[in-house]
Design an enzyme around this catalytic site. Structure first.
Site, PDB file in Angstrom:
ATOM      1  N   CYS A  55       8.642 -10.413  12.866  1.00 47.06           N
ATOM      2  CA  CYS A  55      10.159 -10.888  13.032  1.00 47.06           C
ATOM      3  C   CYS A  55      10.178 -11.635  14.330  1.00 47.06           C
ATOM      4  CB  CYS A  55      10.818  -9.376  12.822  1.00 47.06           C
ATOM      5  SG  CYS A  55      12.586  -9.899  12.728  1.00 47.06           S
TER       6      CYS A  55
ATOM      7  N   HIS B  41       9.049  -7.738   7.634  1.00 53.56           N
ATOM      8  CA  HIS B  41       8.663  -6.422   8.213  1.00 53.56           C
ATOM      9  C   HIS B  41       7.702  -5.481   7.454  1.00 53.56           C
ATOM     10  CE1 HIS B  41      12.525  -5.933  11.056  1.00 53.56           C
ATOM     11  NE2 HIS B  41      12.557  -7.098  10.692  1.00 53.56           N
TER      12      HIS B  41
ATOM     13  N   GLU C 256       6.305  -2.599   8.213  1.00 47.55           N
ATOM     14  CA  GLU C 256       6.302  -1.254   8.231  1.00 47.55           C
ATOM     15  C   GLU C 256       7.027  -0.593   7.106  1.00 47.55           C
ATOM     16  OE1 GLU C 256      10.068  -2.404   9.105  1.00 47.55           O
ATOM     17  OE2 GLU C 256       8.552  -3.148   9.999  1.00 47.55           O
TER      18      GLU C 256
END
Length: 402
Positions: A271, A366, A368
Site C-alpha cells: 500500500c 493488503h 494481510e
C-alpha cells in the site's frame, strides 16, 4: 437514541439529509467509499482511513456488532461513518458491544438513513472530495430546512479544511514506541527464522501477526526511525506498511528506503509502502479520482496470469510503465531493472512492482487479508523466502581479508 437529523455536506455543495448516528457533532475529512460487504470493524480501525469519511456501499451495517478480536489497531481511525441501514441490534456470538455504542464512546460522528448508492455514484462521477457530517450542536439553527444560507455556511466549513493531496499523515498514525512481535504457533519459543524491521506508516495488527506465524521476529518501529537505528537491530530485511496521506510528502521515508535498498537488504512494501518504493525507484505517484477501497478488488499477476481478489485502501497510485522491464529512473538506473508485476483489472492501475536486480518487491493491495480475502497471503511466504536466502548468504559469505 432519539431521532435527530444530520447533514452530509460535500465541498461541491451537494447535501444529503439523514439521521444522526454514532457520535454527535462535526466531522471533517475526505469522503470515500468502501465496497466491502463485510469487515466494517477492520475498516473502522485501519489507520489508512485517517482523516477520511467512509461511505459503506453495503446497505446493512452493524449486525455483527463489535468484538475484541478483529480491530486492526487500538482505536477507530475514520473521521466519519456513513451507512444506509444500521442494524437495530447486534446478532452474532462474537459480539461484545453494539457498533453505535462504540462510535459514541470514541466520538466518531456518523450519519444513517441516507442513500449511500447515490453518494457513491456522486463520488465516482466527480471524485473523492472534502466533506463534513454535521449533527447535534454542530448544526446551525434552521438546518432542517436546508436554506441557501445554511448550505453556504456549512460548505464554507468543509472547504476550509486541507485537501488530501499534499497531506503528510504517517507521523499522526505511527507508533511512538518500538515493540517486538515474536514468532508464534509452531515457531513459538524457538529461534526466529529471520528478523525484520517493520516501519509503521499506519500498520494493521494482522500484518506482523502473519510474519510472526511464519517464524519471523518483527521489530515494529516509528516512521521517524533512522537508518542507523535500523542497522543497530541487525535485520535480515525491512518492511514498509500501509498508511494514509500523499506519498509525495514522505521525503524522510523515501530516503530511508533508498538507504535500505543501497544496503542490499530484502524489502517488501504494501500500500503506502508500495507507493514509497515506486518513488524511491524514481517513478512518480498521482491521486486517483476516487481510489480503491474494499475487499473485492480484482488484480492480475502478470507473470502467472492468475487473478487474485484482494483488499484495497488507497487513493494514490504509482506511475510506472507496464510491459517489458526497464531501468529504474532514479540516479540513472541505480537500482537496476524493474517490472510491473501486478495490475488492477478494473482500471489498469499499477498494483505491484518487482525489482529484478535487487531483493525488493511491493504490492498496492493488503495481503494481510483483514477482513479477507486470502488470495494475497502467499506474498508473506515470498518475503520469508527472500529473508532466509539473504540470511544464509550473509552467514556463509567469506570474511574480508586485509
Amino acid at each position: 437514541m432519539t431521532s435527530e437529523i444530520a447533514l452530509l455536506v460535500l465541498e461541491d455543495g451537494t447535501v444529503f439529509q439523514g439521521r444522526a448516528w454514532g457520535g454527535r457533532g462535526r466531522s471533517l475529512g475526505e469522503i470515500v467509499f468502501s465496497t466491502g460487504m463485510t469487515g466494517y470493524q477492520e475498516t473502522l480501525t485501519d489507520p489508512s482511513y485517517h482523516r477520511q469519511i467512509v461511505v459503506m456501499t453495503a446497505p446493512h451495517i452493524g449486525n455483527t456488532g463489535v468484538n475484541d478480536e478483529d480491530p486492526e489497531s487500538g482505536r477507530i481511525w475514520v473521521a466519519g461513518f456513513v451507512v444506509r441501514d444500521p442494524a437495530r441490534r447486534a446478532s452474532n456470538w462474537r459480539a461484545r458491544r453494539e457498533l453505535e455504542d462504540e462510535l459514541v464512546d470514541q466520538g466518531i460522528v456518523g450519519i444513517a438513513e441516507v442513500d449511500t448508492r447515490a453518494i457513491t455514484r456522486h463520488i465516482r462521477s466527480f471524485g473523492a472530495m472534502r466533506a463534513g457530517i454535521f449533527s447535534g450542536d454542530a448544526l446551525p439553527a434552521g438546518a432542517e430546512y436546508l436554506t441557501d444560507q445554511v448550505r453556504d455556511a456549512l460548505v464554507r466549513i468543509v472547504v476550509d479544511q486541507p485537501q488530501m493531496s499534499g497531506a503528510a499523515l504517517a507521523s499522526e498514525v505511527s507508533t511512538v514506541d518500538s515493540y517486538v512481535v515474536s514468532p508464534t504457533g509452531e515457531f513459538q519459543g524457538r529461534a526466529p527464522l529471520a528478523r525484520i524491521v517493520a516501519v509503521d506508516l499506519g500498520i494493521k495488527s494482522r500484518t506482523p501477526e502473519h510474519l510472526a506465524a511464519r517464524g519471523i521476529e518483527v521489530h515494529v518501529v516509528p516512521n521517524s526511525v533512522s537508518f542507523a537505528d535500523i542497522q543497530a537491530l541487525n535485520p535480515d530485511g525491512v518492511f514498509f506498511s500501509n498508511g494514509p496521506g500523499d506519498p509525495s510528502t514522505a521525503e524522510h521515508e523515501i530516503e530511508l528506503l533508498r538507504a535500505v535498498l543501497d544496503a542490499g537488504l530484502p524489502y517488501f512494501g504494501i500500500c503506502f509502502g508500495h507507493q514509497l518504493f515506486g518513488r524511491a525507484l524514481g517513478y512518480g505517484t498521482y491521486k486517483l479520482d476516487f481510489g480503491h477501497r474494499g475487499i473485492n478488488q480484482p488484480v492480475k499477476d502478470i507473470d502467472s496470469g492468475r487473478v487474485q481478489i484482494t483488499a484495497h485502501n488507497h487513493g494514490f497510485a504509482v506511475d510506472a510503465p507496464v510491459g517489458e522491464p526497464s531501468l529504474s529512473p532514479f540516479d540513472s538506473g541505480r537500482y537496476g531493472r524493474v517490472t510491473v508485476s501486478h495490475v488492477g483489472l478494473n482500471d489498469g492501475v499499477v498494483e505491484g512492482l518487482q525489482a529484478l536486480d535487487i531483493p525488493a518487491f511491493s504490492v498496492q493491495y493488503h495481503p494481510e487479508a483483514a477482513a479477507g480475502p486470502h488470495d494475497g497471503e502467499t506474498l508473506f511466504d515470498r518475503f520469508v523466502d527472500l529473508l532466509i536466502a539473504h540470511k544464509k548468504a550473509t552467514e556463509t559469505a567469506p570474511e574480508e581479508t586485509h
